[in-house]
Design an enzyme around this catalytic site. Sequence first.
Site, PDB file in Angstrom:
ATOM      1  N   VAL A 232      19.548  29.298 -23.218  1.00 36.23           N
ATOM      2  CA  VAL A 232      18.691  28.541 -22.304  1.00 36.23           C
ATOM      3  C   VAL A 232      19.020  27.049 -22.388  1.00 36.23           C
ATOM      4  O   VAL A 232      19.142  26.366 -21.367  1.00 36.23           O
ATOM      5  CB  VAL A 232      17.208  28.805 -22.610  1.00 36.23           C
ATOM      6  CG1 VAL A 232      16.308  27.797 -21.899  1.00 36.23           C
ATOM      7  CG2 VAL A 232      16.832  30.223 -22.203  1.00 36.23           C
ATOM      8  N   GLY A 233      19.176  26.555 -23.606  1.00 38.08           N
ATOM      9  CA  GLY A 233      19.576  25.166 -23.774  1.00 38.08           C
ATOM     10  C   GLY A 233      20.945  24.896 -23.184  1.00 38.08           C
ATOM     11  O   GLY A 233      21.199  23.814 -22.632  1.00 38.08           O
ATOM     12  N   GLU A 271      17.551  10.749 -28.361  1.00 32.56           N
ATOM     13  CA  GLU A 271      16.712  10.110 -29.378  1.00 32.56           C
ATOM     14  C   GLU A 271      16.802  11.006 -30.600  1.00 32.56           C
ATOM     15  O   GLU A 271      16.234  12.099 -30.630  1.00 32.56           O
ATOM     16  CB  GLU A 271      15.271   9.980 -28.876  1.00 32.56           C
ATOM     17  CG  GLU A 271      14.475   8.928 -29.620  1.00 32.56           C
ATOM     18  CD  GLU A 271      13.885   9.445 -30.915  1.00 32.56           C
ATOM     19  OE1 GLU A 271      14.497   9.181 -31.977  1.00 32.56           O
ATOM     20  OE2 GLU A 271      12.845  10.114 -30.873  1.00 32.56           O
TER      21      GLU A 271
END
Length: 501
Positions: A232-233, A271
């Site tokens: 999915v990522g 980040e």
Amino acid sequence: MAAQETLATSGEVNPASGGVRKRLLIDGELVSLDKTFPSLNPATGEVYGHAPDAGVAEAKAAVEAARRAFDTTDWSTNVEFRIKCLDQLHQAMLDNLEDLRELTMAEVGATRLLTHGNQLEAPIGIIKYYADLLRTYPLSEDLGEVELSGKLHRRWVEKEAAGVVSAIAAYNYPTQLALAKLAPSLAAGCTVILKGAPDTPLLTLALGELIAEHTDIPAGVVNVLSSTEIAVGEVMTTHPDVDVVSFTGSTPVGKKIMAAAADTLKRVFLELGGKSALLVLDDADFKTTAQFAAFSICSHAGQGCALTTRLLVPRDKHDEIVAMVSAMMEHVPYGDPTNPKMYMGPLISERQRDKVDGMVQRAVEAGATLVTGGERVSPGYFYKPTLLANVDPSSEIAQDEVFGPVLAVIPYDGDDDAVRIANDSQFGLSGGVLSADEDRAIAIGRRIRTGTFSINGGNYFTPDVPFGGYKQSGLGREMSASGLEEFLEQKAFAAPVVAAS
């Protein structure tokens, strides 16, 4: 609890099937799946609820919906409508604040105290900040006229939405991380696929349900997924219809995402990790130092990328400061997150606690002194506030992110040595300095290569301040106008000046 009773009447709690259940949001529809995965309460280790385990098909459907919404609706150009929808989302979160608070304490292990700050209430303010910013932010800039080849030309720049955004959040502050990506991307006019972390999926899914049920955000503009599948990522970071990837998490995963996005040259915001240093200068108030250092590292059980996990102290004051910090740490109240008297909750999982404990044990084997802590506490995934002294600045515990309530005290010899040690890191996210002389402290801060820096406990973490890091702490900035600009493209225009007839 009253909040759970309220959720039950809305169909979100099903005790017979494993507690809280949430749904995906895909193309404007709330979707349940037969395949689910559990979300644990880290304070007890017990299953709290279940989330749909989306697969490749759902991920592709979400991307396609976001692409369609961007290309076929006026979302990207209708500024007033976007402001209205952001205002609606802000109000929906305020109206459901207490339900969200209970969910945050149960799924994240955040203390009630933290939900009144950066775990919940403060992040809701991010939505309002971007709605208000959009009311005044200049989306065009006049560059004036210039004579070229004997003709006058007027030039201007317009800022427009970057496109479809894949936003992937970490587990430690799920609401803050989701809204720091979602609010500015929506304000910019982008459409979004948002995925929460597998450890804390329910809060992110709850956000999707609020969007579907309480706002006029069009179908496909926001899609919210939960999944345990790596594939999915991969869809979210490699699909050709995705224009921007915004990721918060570990540096190793961030590197993989950056590499995956390179094939289609997606814009990437990262980040990532931190190993921030708190420099205690020789003129600092050591009692204040001890309190600040001890309670900072125990905030959310040390699960914060910007926390100052290295305490740099003058060598001749090392033992004195260690004794004071140890006394403070031994009095940090930890336990049941729902108890308002508790300052620190659990780590997110047994896996994370194993990692933290392993790093502490290896640090002691490498020569660090275990002053206090270094113990698991059950039930749940608690770990005692831990202080390590006489730490070698090149050791694993001083170089690698722990993500636990573990403070490493490192002695230094003079200001230049302190700066050298602080900068001796692959990371550059944050840091701080304590000194009786503010000018001296600021001068030190200017020598530290980090994206944020605190002078004498100053708090920079508000929606109008850019947040991000140097070096392997990431790329780009979240929050502030800079956070909006991560999701904007610039288009330059020029037209000949036609003389009046």
